[in-house]
Design a protein around this motif. Structure first.
Motif, mmCIF file in Angstrom:
data_model
loop_
_atom_site.group_PDB
_atom_site.id
_atom_site.type_symbol
_atom_site.label_atom_id
_atom_site.label_comp_id
_atom_site.label_asym_id
_atom_site.label_seq_id
_atom_site.Cartn_x
_atom_site.Cartn_y
_atom_site.Cartn_z
ATOM 1 N N ILE A 8 0.893 -1.160 0.000
ATOM 2 C CA ILE A 8 0.000 0.000 0.000
ATOM 3 C C ILE A 8 0.934 1.213 0.000
ATOM 4 O O ILE A 8 1.438 1.633 1.040
ATOM 5 C CB ILE A 8 -0.933 -0.040 1.222
ATOM 6 N N VAL A 11 -0.202 5.956 0.458
ATOM 7 C CA VAL A 11 -1.589 6.378 0.689
ATOM 8 C C VAL A 11 -1.574 7.145 2.016
ATOM 9 O O VAL A 11 -2.005 6.673 3.055
ATOM 10 C CB VAL A 11 -2.566 5.190 0.692
ATOM 11 N N GLN A 12 -1.011 8.360 1.918
ATOM 12 C CA GLN A 12 -0.715 9.160 3.102
ATOM 13 C C GLN A 12 -1.315 10.549 2.959
ATOM 14 O O GLN A 12 -1.528 11.055 1.858
ATOM 15 C CB GLN A 12 0.802 9.232 3.301
ATOM 16 N N LYS A 30 -10.697 5.008 -3.260
ATOM 17 C CA LYS A 30 -10.937 4.560 -1.877
ATOM 18 C C LYS A 30 -11.689 3.237 -1.862
ATOM 19 O O LYS A 30 -11.338 2.327 -1.110
ATOM 20 C CB LYS A 30 -11.756 5.594 -1.091
ATOM 21 N N ILE A 33 -9.249 0.308 -3.336
ATOM 22 C CA ILE A 33 -8.148 -0.109 -2.458
ATOM 23 C C ILE A 33 -8.685 -0.701 -1.157
ATOM 24 O O ILE A 33 -8.099 -1.645 -0.615
ATOM 25 C CB ILE A 33 -7.131 1.030 -2.219
ATOM 26 N N ASP A 49 2.472 -1.150 4.636
ATOM 27 C CA ASP A 49 2.343 0.278 4.378
ATOM 28 C C ASP A 49 3.705 0.846 4.017
ATOM 29 O O ASP A 49 4.704 0.582 4.696
ATOM 30 C CB ASP A 49 1.821 1.010 5.615
ATOM 31 N N SER A 107 -0.469 -1.392 -5.050
ATOM 32 C CA SER A 107 -1.580 -0.443 -4.973
ATOM 33 C C SER A 107 -1.032 0.869 -4.417
ATOM 34 O O SER A 107 0.050 0.889 -3.844
ATOM 35 C CB SER A 107 -2.685 -0.986 -4.057
ATOM 36 N N GLY A 108 -1.774 1.953 -4.583
ATOM 37 C CA GLY A 108 -1.388 3.204 -3.935
ATOM 38 C C GLY A 108 -1.338 4.421 -4.832
ATOM 39 O O GLY A 108 -1.964 4.481 -5.880
ATOM 40 N N LEU A 109 -0.557 5.402 -4.396
ATOM 41 C CA LEU A 109 -0.398 6.693 -5.057
ATOM 42 C C LEU A 109 1.056 6.860 -5.486
ATOM 43 O O LEU A 109 1.941 6.408 -4.776
ATOM 44 C CB LEU A 109 -0.731 7.835 -4.091
ATOM 45 N N THR A 136 -4.915 2.086 -7.754
ATOM 46 C CA THR A 136 -3.905 3.142 -7.771
ATOM 47 C C THR A 136 -4.615 4.435 -8.140
ATOM 48 O O THR A 136 -5.710 4.424 -8.700
ATOM 49 C CB THR A 136 -2.758 2.874 -8.771
#
Length: 189
Positions: A8, A11-12, A30, A33, A49, A107-109, A136
């Motif tokens: 992940i 995702v902050q 949202k 994920i 994370d 997954s994530g940004l 993502t």
């Protein structure tokens, strides 16, 4: 069978304080994920994370290098990175090897930055990688020539350059089905 982990990535809360932050794609991200996290949790896939640390809202002292508020999971591990990929000098690579993990779910940004870069490096290091584009998120970007690329344009390009070279490209349902297909069946004696 491979041992899997869900990364992940970034995702902050830091992203919510950047000028390019947009809410348009956020609700779908949202939901996707969250479904992926819940699906991995129910299959006992470790959740990892990853947080990016640099300057401004990405500095630890900013207080924004924390999970976005919608995230409620408890990760099995947490790593901080100072570069675009999650594996260089973060300790993640060692942790994955110690835990005999050889399959990463990404997954994530941001789709084309830290997620794509982590995928490429992970593949080069010998990991099997599943890139879950639906889980993502990114933001529109404008080229020097003035052309703006939409989030869909960017995601499609990322899929194009990763597919069949660096990762299996799929959505949440496909990633969970892949996990299910690789769970050894129980034999009853």
């Amino acid at each position: 069978m491979s041992n899997s982990a869900l990364l992940i990535i970034d995702v902050q809360r830091s992203f919510e304080h950047r000028p390019f932050w947009q809410e348009e794609d956020f609700p779908a991200f949202k939901q996707a994920i969250s479904r992926l996290i819940e699906g991995c949790e129910s299959r006992n896939v470790p959740l990892v994370d990853i947080f990016h640390v640099s300057q401004g809202p990405f500095a630890l002292e900013s207080g924004f290098v924390t999970p976005m508020s919608f995230l409620q999971h408890e990760p099995q591990a947490r790593f901080y990175k100072h570069v675009h990929n999650a594996l260089t000098e973060s300790g993640l690579d060692l942790w994955l090897h110690e835990n005999k993990i050889n399959h990463l779910i990404i997954s994530g940004l941001r789709t084309e930055q830290c997620c794509e870069t982590t995928t490429r490096v992970a593949s080069d290091l010998g990991f099997n990688v599943t890139f879950v584009t639906e889980a993502t998120m990114t933001f529109p970007m404008t080229h020097a020539d003035g052309k703006t690329f939409s989030t869909d344009d960017i995601k499609r390009h990322t899929e194009l350059v990763l597919a069949e070279r660096f990762a299996t490209i799929t959505d949440v349902d496909g990633a969970l089905a892949e996990l299910d297909a690789n769970i050894p069946s129980l034999s009853v004696n």
